[in-house]
Design a protein around this motif. Structure first.
Motif, PDB file in Angstrom:
ATOM      1  N   ARG A 187       0.833  -1.212   0.000  1.00 50.39           N
ATOM      2  CA  ARG A 187       0.000   0.000   0.000  1.00 50.39           C
ATOM      3  C   ARG A 187       0.866   1.260   0.000  1.00 50.39           C
ATOM      4  NH1 ARG A 187      -3.029  -3.158   3.668  1.00 50.39           N
ATOM      5  NH2 ARG A 187      -2.139  -2.032   5.458  1.00 50.39           N
ATOM      6  N   ALA A 188       1.929   1.264   0.789  1.00 53.07           N
ATOM      7  CA  ALA A 188       2.818   2.433   0.845  1.00 53.07           C
ATOM      8  C   ALA A 188       3.507   2.660  -0.497  1.00 53.07           C
ATOM      9  CB  ALA A 188       3.846   2.261   1.958  1.00 53.07           C
ATOM     10  N   LEU A 189       3.934   1.589  -1.139  1.00 51.30           N
ATOM     11  CA  LEU A 189       4.591   1.717  -2.450  1.00 51.30           C
ATOM     12  C   LEU A 189       3.608   2.219  -3.509  1.00 51.30           C
ATOM     13  CD1 LEU A 189       6.732  -1.516  -2.234  1.00 51.30           C
ATOM     14  CD2 LEU A 189       7.640   0.825  -2.391  1.00 51.30           C
ATOM     15  N   VAL A 190       2.390   1.702  -3.496  1.00 47.69           N
ATOM     16  CA  VAL A 190       1.380   2.146  -4.461  1.00 47.69           C
ATOM     17  C   VAL A 190       1.020   3.605  -4.212  1.00 47.69           C
ATOM     18  CG1 VAL A 190      -1.014   1.827  -5.232  1.00 47.69           C
ATOM     19  CG2 VAL A 190       0.480  -0.154  -4.938  1.00 47.69           C
ATOM     20  N   ALA A 191       0.946   4.015  -2.952  1.00 41.57           N
ATOM     21  CA  ALA A 191       0.651   5.420  -2.643  1.00 41.57           C
ATOM     22  C   ALA A 191       1.745   6.332  -3.191  1.00 41.57           C
ATOM     23  CB  ALA A 191       0.496   5.612  -1.138  1.00 41.57           C
ATOM     24  N   ALA A 192       2.987   5.872  -3.126  1.00 45.80           N
ATOM     25  CA  ALA A 192       4.111   6.665  -3.634  1.00 45.80           C
ATOM     26  C   ALA A 192       4.226   6.611  -5.150  1.00 45.80           C
ATOM     27  CB  ALA A 192       5.418   6.175  -2.998  1.00 45.80           C
ATOM     28  N   PHE A 193       3.774   5.513  -5.757  1.00 48.96           N
ATOM     29  CA  PHE A 193       3.893   5.308  -7.202  1.00 48.96           C
ATOM     30  C   PHE A 193       2.548   4.831  -7.762  1.00 48.96           C
ATOM     31  CE2 PHE A 193       8.013   4.282  -5.231  1.00 48.96           C
ATOM     32  CZ  PHE A 193       8.812   5.234  -5.837  1.00 48.96           C
ATOM     33  N   PRO A 194       1.552   5.698  -7.813  1.00 48.14           N
ATOM     34  CA  PRO A 194       0.210   5.264  -8.246  1.00 48.14           C
ATOM     35  C   PRO A 194       0.139   4.747  -9.684  1.00 48.14           C
ATOM     36  CG  PRO A 194       0.288   7.654  -7.943  1.00 48.14           C
ATOM     37  CD  PRO A 194       1.594   7.112  -7.446  1.00 48.14           C
ATOM     38  N   ALA A 195       1.110   5.065 -10.509  1.00 50.75           N
ATOM     39  CA  ALA A 195       1.105   4.547 -11.883  1.00 50.75           C
ATOM     40  C   ALA A 195       1.405   3.053 -11.921  1.00 50.75           C
ATOM     41  CB  ALA A 195       2.136   5.289 -12.737  1.00 50.75           C
TER      42      ALA A 195
END
Length: 128
Positions: free
Chosen positions: A107-115
């Motif tokens: 979740r933290a990685l997706v929040a930082a890199f939504p693409a």
């Protein structure tokens, strides 16, 4: 602002290697699906995926720093791999227990890199 590479190019991944199972997983691939074997000795055949697809961090220095900050902020945790399950596409895997720390990292990685959505967004709920 740096432009991230197209997430559809290549098949990189952010993973947690599971060294204790590397020989087993590599041997299984060699026997059943040799197309999945990597010639790269640093490649982690046995791993828990945090985010895939994701481009190579070697080509993205600012993104590498962000990933490092996210991972460094995580509290270390122990996990076990005892239960076998099957993903919707038929791939068998071991379920990490507890799974929540891995899900929180995703979740933290997706929040930082939504693409870069897990598995390109092709699955609704993603389990580690």
């Amino acid at each position: 602002m740096p432009v991230s590479p197209d997430p559809r190019e290549g098949h990189g991944a952010l993973v947690v290697p599971v060294a204790a199972l590397e020989e087993f997983v590599r041997g299984r691939h060699a026997h059943y699906d040799p197309a999945y074997l990597s010639a790269d000795p640093s490649f982690a055949h046995a791993h828990i995926t945090l985010l895939s697809p994701f481009p190579s961090l070697e080509q993205m220095p600012s993104e590498r720093d962000i990933v490092g900050q996210i991972l460094s902020a995580a509290t270390p945790f122990a996990f076990t791999l005892e239960r076998v399950a099957t993903f919707p596409n038929g791939i068998i895997h071991l379920v990490p227990e507890p799974s929540e720390p891995f899900a929180a990292l995703t979740r933290a990685l997706v929040a930082a890199f939504p693409a870069y959505q897990p598995y390109g967004g092709q699955f609704g709920t993603v389990s580690p």
